[in-house]
Design a protein around this motif. Sequence first.
Motif, PDB file in Angstrom:
ATOM      1  N   SER A  68       0.823  -1.229   0.000  1.00  0.00           N
ATOM      2  CA  SER A  68       0.000   0.000   0.000  1.00  0.00           C
ATOM      3  C   SER A  68       0.851   1.270   0.000  1.00  0.00           C
ATOM      4  O   SER A  68       0.444   2.314   0.513  1.00  0.00           O
ATOM      5  N   ARG A  69       2.045   1.140  -0.540  1.00  0.00           N
ATOM      6  CA  ARG A  69       2.951   2.287  -0.599  1.00  0.00           C
ATOM      7  C   ARG A  69       3.751   2.212  -1.902  1.00  0.00           C
ATOM      8  O   ARG A  69       3.895   1.144  -2.492  1.00  0.00           O
ATOM      9  N   LEU A  70       4.324   3.356  -2.290  1.00  0.00           N
ATOM     10  CA  LEU A  70       5.430   3.327  -3.240  1.00  0.00           C
ATOM     11  C   LEU A  70       6.664   3.043  -2.390  1.00  0.00           C
ATOM     12  O   LEU A  70       7.298   3.950  -1.839  1.00  0.00           O
ATOM     13  N   GLY A  71       6.976   1.774  -2.268  1.00  0.00           N
ATOM     14  CA  GLY A  71       7.879   1.311  -1.222  1.00  0.00           C
ATOM     15  C   GLY A  71       9.288   1.872  -1.309  1.00  0.00           C
ATOM     16  O   GLY A  71       9.861   2.284  -0.289  1.00  0.00           O
ATOM     17  N   MET A  72       9.867   1.898  -2.504  1.00  0.00           N
ATOM     18  CA  MET A  72      11.247   2.369  -2.597  1.00  0.00           C
ATOM     19  C   MET A  72      11.330   3.868  -2.332  1.00  0.00           C
ATOM     20  O   MET A  72      12.273   4.343  -1.695  1.00  0.00           O
ATOM     21  N   VAL A  73      10.330   4.601  -2.803  1.00  0.00           N
ATOM     22  CA  VAL A  73      10.308   6.043  -2.530  1.00  0.00           C
ATOM     23  C   VAL A  73      10.122   6.259  -1.030  1.00  0.00           C
ATOM     24  O   VAL A  73      10.787   7.103  -0.411  1.00  0.00           O
ATOM     25  N   ARG A  74       9.233   5.463  -0.436  1.00  0.00           N
ATOM     26  CA  ARG A  74       9.025   5.566   1.014  1.00  0.00           C
ATOM     27  C   ARG A  74      10.320   5.298   1.775  1.00  0.00           C
ATOM     28  O   ARG A  74      10.678   6.010   2.718  1.00  0.00           O
ATOM     29  N   GLN A  75      11.058   4.267   1.331  1.00  0.00           N
ATOM     30  CA  GLN A  75      12.319   3.922   1.996  1.00  0.00           C
ATOM     31  C   GLN A  75      13.321   5.077   1.906  1.00  0.00           C
ATOM     32  O   GLN A  75      13.969   5.419   2.886  1.00  0.00           O
ATOM     33  N   TRP A  76      13.416   5.678   0.734  1.00  0.00           N
ATOM     34  CA  TRP A  76      14.358   6.798   0.571  1.00  0.00           C
ATOM     35  C   TRP A  76      13.905   8.017   1.378  1.00  0.00           C
ATOM     36  O   TRP A  76      14.724   8.730   1.947  1.00  0.00           O
ATOM     37  N   GLN A  77      12.592   8.246   1.427  1.00  0.00           N
ATOM     38  CA  GLN A  77      12.109   9.375   2.230  1.00  0.00           C
ATOM     39  C   GLN A  77      12.396   9.134   3.708  1.00  0.00           C
ATOM     40  O   GLN A  77      12.742  10.056   4.445  1.00  0.00           O
ATOM     41  N   GLU A  78      12.282   7.879   4.128  1.00  0.00           N
ATOM     42  CA  GLU A  78      12.585   7.537   5.522  1.00  0.00           C
ATOM     43  C   GLU A  78      14.067   7.769   5.830  1.00  0.00           C
ATOM     44  O   GLU A  78      14.420   8.350   6.857  1.00  0.00           O
ATOM     45  N   LEU A  79      14.940   7.340   4.904  1.00  0.00           N
ATOM     46  CA  LEU A  79      16.373   7.342   5.177  1.00  0.00           C
ATOM     47  C   LEU A  79      17.073   8.647   4.811  1.00  0.00           C
ATOM     48  O   LEU A  79      18.024   9.040   5.468  1.00  0.00           O
ATOM     49  N   PHE A  80      16.614   9.292   3.748  1.00  0.00           N
ATOM     50  CA  PHE A  80      17.379  10.437   3.217  1.00  0.00           C
ATOM     51  C   PHE A  80      16.594  11.748   3.192  1.00  0.00           C
ATOM     52  O   PHE A  80      17.133  12.779   2.798  1.00  0.00           O
ATOM     53  N   PHE A  81      15.301  11.701   3.550  1.00  0.00           N
ATOM     54  CA  PHE A  81      14.504  12.934   3.566  1.00  0.00           C
ATOM     55  C   PHE A  81      13.825  13.119   4.926  1.00  0.00           C
ATOM     56  O   PHE A  81      12.712  13.636   5.005  1.00  0.00           O
ATOM     57  N   ASP A  82      14.528  12.664   5.969  1.00  0.00           N
ATOM     58  CA  ASP A  82      14.078  12.888   7.355  1.00  0.00           C
ATOM     59  C   ASP A  82      12.664  12.378   7.619  1.00  0.00           C
ATOM     60  O   ASP A  82      11.918  12.979   8.394  1.00  0.00           O
ATOM     61  N   GLY A  83      12.288  11.312   6.959  1.00  0.00           N
ATOM     62  CA  GLY A  83      10.971  10.734   7.216  1.00  0.00           C
ATOM     63  C   GLY A  83       9.814  11.591   6.747  1.00  0.00           C
ATOM     64  O   GLY A  83       8.683  11.432   7.218  1.00  0.00           O
ATOM     65  N   ASN A  84      10.084  12.501   5.859  1.00  0.00           N
ATOM     66  CA  ASN A  84       9.008  13.344   5.317  1.00  0.00           C
ATOM     67  C   ASN A  84       8.318  12.578   4.185  1.00  0.00           C
ATOM     68  O   ASN A  84       8.684  12.692   3.023  1.00  0.00           O
ATOM     69  N   PHE A  85       7.323  11.811   4.535  1.00  0.00           N
ATOM     70  CA  PHE A  85       6.669  10.938   3.563  1.00  0.00           C
ATOM     71  C   PHE A  85       5.728  11.754   2.682  1.00  0.00           C
ATOM     72  O   PHE A  85       4.728  12.285   3.147  1.00  0.00           O
ATOM     73  N   SER A  86       6.082  11.836   1.430  1.00  0.00           N
ATOM     74  CA  SER A  86       5.346  12.701   0.510  1.00  0.00           C
ATOM     75  C   SER A  86       4.811  11.887  -0.656  1.00  0.00           C
ATOM     76  O   SER A  86       5.585  11.338  -1.446  1.00  0.00           O
ATOM     77  N   GLU A  87       3.498  11.799  -0.749  1.00  0.00           N
ATOM     78  CA  GLU A  87       2.823  11.199  -1.909  1.00  0.00           C
ATOM     79  C   GLU A  87       3.249   9.755  -2.179  1.00  0.00           C
ATOM     80  O   GLU A  87       3.497   9.379  -3.318  1.00  0.00           O
ATOM     81  N   ILE A  88       3.351   8.977  -1.104  1.00  0.00           N
ATOM     82  CA  ILE A  88       3.703   7.566  -1.311  1.00  0.00           C
ATOM     83  C   ILE A  88       2.596   6.623  -0.827  1.00  0.00           C
ATOM     84  O   ILE A  88       2.699   5.424  -0.961  1.00  0.00           O
ATOM     85  N   ASP A  89       1.533   7.217  -0.300  1.00  0.00           N
ATOM     86  CA  ASP A  89       0.469   6.387   0.265  1.00  0.00           C
ATOM     87  C   ASP A  89      -0.480   5.903  -0.833  1.00  0.00           C
ATOM     88  O   ASP A  89      -1.037   6.698  -1.578  1.00  0.00           O
ATOM     89  N   LEU A  90      -0.592   4.583  -0.943  1.00  0.00           N
ATOM     90  CA  LEU A  90      -1.503   3.984  -1.932  1.00  0.00           C
ATOM     91  C   LEU A  90      -2.548   3.128  -1.225  1.00  0.00           C
ATOM     92  O   LEU A  90      -3.000   2.117  -1.758  1.00  0.00           O
TER      93      LEU A  90
END
Lengths: 570, 107
Positions: free
Chosen positions: A478-500
């Motif tokens: 239910s996510r764009l998983g790889m984008v979510r992973q990068w947002q978690e690791l490299f964008f301070d957990g700012n989850f942007s537009e990855i929720d499906l």
Amino acid sequence: MTGSAAETLTESEEADTEAAPRSGAQLVVEAILAQGVDTVFGYPGGAIMPVYDALPGSGLRHILCRHEQGAAFAAAAYGRMTRKAGVCLATSGPGATNLVTGIADAYMDSVPMIAITGQVAQPVMGTDAFQEVDTFGITMPIVKHSYIVRDAADIPGVFAEAFEVAESGRPGPVLIDLPKDVQQAMAKAATSPAREAQVIELDDDGLRRAEAAIRDADKPLFYLGGGITRAGATGDVRALVERSGIPAVCTLHGNGVLPTDHPQLLGMIGMHGARAANLAVQECDLLINIGGRFDDRATGKLDTFAPHAKVIHFDCDASEISKLRHADVSVHGAMRPAVRSLNPEPGDISAWVQLGIARREEFAPRYDAPGEGVYAPTLLRELSLAAGDRFVAVPDVGQHQMWVAQHCHFSRPEAHLTSGGLGSMGFSLPTAIGAQLAEPDSTVVSISGDGGIMMNIQELATLRRYGIPLKVIVLNNSRLGMVRQWQELFFDGNFSEIDLSDNPDFAKVAEAFGIEAFTVSRRSEVAAGIDRLLAAEGPIFMHVIIDPAENVWPLVAPGKSNSEMMEGGR
Amino acid sequence: MSLHINPNTRRGTIETFTIISDDVNGTLRRIWTVIEQRGWSVRSLLVEETEGGVETRVQVSPTGKGRSVETLRLQIERLVNVRHVKLERRSREKPSRWKEIPHAAVI
């Protein structure tokens, strides 16, 4: 095209011709059949209608995909499996632009393909006519070569040359743009001189220098790339590696050149590579690159890649040698004779070999993840082992693509069809369709995430229409998983537009297409699910619910050295 | 609207190729595309018909970092209708042998 004579006939000339003139469209179909092609993929439309008019009764099987992008991916799959150019057809304008992603994907991964597009009639070309785009110009940077056919008489020669260009040397896609009036014109095929096959002499000097470098090395390492498969040199490279005793690593596209459990294989390198493989590259003093292109996903930070190594580079494309990493020894030319002629006689490298083996065992993936939810790496590993040597994995793009590369067992490189260069979401389902049609006896499994499946989900209708016995898995977090992973690791957990999380029920969607489908949501259901999937005689769809928080490990952060691998999770 | 010319591009190395190719429509466009696509820009370009073909002389400058002119030569040479590519001159100075043609004039 070179040297072809224009011979479009007037009505009076036609009567004088011994060979019966045919329409350009008929010449197109005959030219495709003349290349031994029995199946094409496409979608009709206004400017390609004469060719479609010539298809019925021609003996050429046409697979009607439900989007031109699907047709392009399916055609390229033929090329990936057989090393013969697959063929896709589309109309002008939007039909042609919808092919673009598939053409670019084939270009990036050096896949032979012929893309045929209709074009508006020549008198209105350049007038912004209905469904007119400059297909030739749009595709120029992403094709190996391209043609606009101006005279129907040129068609046989253009097609023969196009197939030769697509399949020879470093393979790639070739575009043939056919104005509608050319398809409709009556013509006798013009004779044209056959294109001279390019002969590259064996580089004896390079081979002898390579042998000397191997003799002098204390820590030699093979680096196996996708060019091996494209050259049909898998058997020759396996024999070379085995007679040398030198350990090996592979790139994403080099997976399967050596079977996954081969004792000399340390694993895949790169951003999500195996730790043993990445460490070996960083410590080796001689890197023997066969058919790899030092892609940035494989090398990480280039300045720090294999810092102690001299490089030997085998490639059929001279422009790849020293493009990114200087080659101390280059062997340019056809791969099979070069690999066969190399006689590696390394010195005592037993300590180096043992180090690799020990590290491979020490850093082997673990499959004892806690919890009751489905652990995707375990599912994929068990699936590949259960399917056996006829297994062909076709991942889409994202986290699951890396899990497939890391955890599936590949007995041959054709067992792993992946969008490596372009990384095209939507790749899996249509590519798997093409692969299953190319190898009807293989167990082809399309593996997508919930993001990627939605990009070409319409091809479930193609599965249903032709009863293609493909197995489809959707790993749904239910996510764009790889984008979510990068947002978690490299964008301070700012989850942007990855929720499906508002995805449809994929099993019901598949059923609506007329395909048997079921859902697996618990680990205890996995074994039975795999059994059901593999036992199905027709198309089947397995929808798998996985943990949204799961990440792909190890990971080399972008811009970092491959020696700086991050580990996490389990 | 004003055009801004990247000063780094203007100051960069100028390399000169002589390219012999078949006289086929699209070849010049293909050469230009490869140059621009691979991290170089076309500074000037002259095309002359020769016996049985076309000779294109083109000056290029890098726009990307660490671009090898030898790699670019090979990338042009592998185009289907290109017969031969000669790296005519390597220079950090503007070649004086023939006058640079403004980009806009070529287009």
